[in-house]
Design a protein around this motif. Sequence first.
Motif, mmCIF file in Angstrom:
data_model
loop_
_atom_site.group_PDB
_atom_site.id
_atom_site.type_symbol
_atom_site.label_atom_id
_atom_site.label_comp_id
_atom_site.label_asym_id
_atom_site.label_seq_id
_atom_site.Cartn_x
_atom_site.Cartn_y
_atom_site.Cartn_z
ATOM 1 N N ASP A 45 6.383 14.181 8.744
ATOM 2 C CA ASP A 45 4.983 13.771 8.900
ATOM 3 C C ASP A 45 4.209 13.940 7.593
ATOM 4 O O ASP A 45 3.336 13.120 7.263
ATOM 5 N N LEU A 46 4.528 14.982 6.817
ATOM 6 C CA LEU A 46 3.867 15.169 5.527
ATOM 7 C C LEU A 46 4.312 14.085 4.547
ATOM 8 O O LEU A 46 3.479 13.515 3.826
ATOM 9 N N ARG A 47 5.598 13.772 4.528
ATOM 10 C CA ARG A 47 6.088 12.715 3.644
ATOM 11 C C ARG A 47 5.404 11.381 3.971
ATOM 12 O O ARG A 47 4.962 10.657 3.059
ATOM 13 N N ALA A 48 5.301 11.075 5.257
ATOM 14 C CA ALA A 48 4.655 9.818 5.664
ATOM 15 C C ALA A 48 3.190 9.798 5.242
ATOM 16 O O ALA A 48 2.674 8.763 4.794
ATOM 17 N N GLU A 49 2.514 10.928 5.368
ATOM 18 C CA GLU A 49 1.104 10.982 4.992
ATOM 19 C C GLU A 49 0.921 10.849 3.486
ATOM 20 O O GLU A 49 0.014 10.151 3.019
ATOM 21 N N LEU A 50 1.787 11.497 2.708
ATOM 22 C CA LEU A 50 1.691 11.382 1.258
ATOM 23 C C LEU A 50 1.942 9.946 0.801
ATOM 24 O O LEU A 50 1.279 9.447 -0.113
ATOM 25 N N LEU A 51 2.883 9.286 1.439
ATOM 26 C CA LEU A 51 3.106 7.873 1.139
ATOM 27 C C LEU A 51 1.881 7.039 1.486
ATOM 28 O O LEU A 51 1.442 6.188 0.709
ATOM 29 N N ALA A 52 1.314 7.295 2.656
ATOM 30 C CA ALA A 52 0.142 6.524 3.089
ATOM 31 C C ALA A 52 -1.041 6.741 2.165
ATOM 32 O O ALA A 52 -1.828 5.820 1.919
#
Length: 373
Positions: A45-52
Amino acid sequence: MDVQTRWYIGLMSGTSLDGIDGVLANFSGQKCLVTQHASAPLAPDLRAELLALNRSGADELHRAALAANALARAYAGVVRSLLAQAGLAPEAIHAIGAHGQTVRHRPQTFDGTGYTLQLNNPALLAEDTGITVVADFRSRDVAAGGQGAPLVPAFHRGIFGQAGRTVAVLNLGGISNLSLLRPDGGVLGFDCGPANALMDHWCERHTGRPYDDQGAWARGGRPIAALLQALLAEPFLALAPPKSTGRDLFNPDWLAGHLAAAGNDARPQDVQATLAEFTAASCARELLRHAPGCDLLIVCGGGALNAYLMERLQALLPGVGVQDSGRHGLSPLQVEAAAFAWLARQCLAGDTASLPGVTGARGARILGAIYPA
């Protein structure tokens, strides 16, 4: 472990977003001794948020602040792993160098100064670890008119430079950057283009795997000549240094635009082969353009573990020895983290770490902001 030694920890989570690498290091002169290495994946979830957060979106200031907190806590976990491995207390560490996660990089734009933004909460990291933290390494160089990147060529010079020989160091993270270490101690460094960022995106989209292990999927494809030429025609690639880039340019939308122009009906595996060739060709072209007599290319970063990509680099550079950095004293996954340990050391010593000839700044600067334990 000798508690009298001045120990530093370096932390790195790069644009590839494949995880956090941390090292425990000490320095004698410019030489670097890494005694421990720890890594941790980013929570999905953190990786997805950083990408977003690489793009504008709803409530992004709030989301960015919380992502920075989560990243700092993940950094603290890697620090604790390093301390446990070494049998050291927090008090034995002189400082942590923590770069943070770059989500925007637009130097020298808009108002002439521009900005570069790394998500991080170094105050929280200092609180959670009890160790002095040095962070925010890019902004002073940007304020002095520079690109704020790449930051590692000065470190590369101290670790990999050889008297009387031009040595090239290629970091293949999410973005590729090249350091050219001249026989007289001069350095040229700049970003070449994407490395793993687009390959990882395409691999995950079509195979569900976060990266193309050893480049095996790309190896089974065939580069699409017309698409490759279109990618290589990107104007950034033709710019003269100083230059730096990131996901602001080389992102899925950029790739989608090129695929649509090419007809968008290519086999996904052939697109992966094309992206691997694009990375290899753009890096090889820059080396031949700026250091045609160089006969040694030292490769670090996650891309150094991609056997197919390394083979393509060697094929495109027949007169150059293409070697991973492990043959020169530092594992490919340790080099950038070690560089940020060194940058923390430079800051606390009051010594400059930037190279104006690399970033285009008005002069060398002390880089970093200090958050005491």
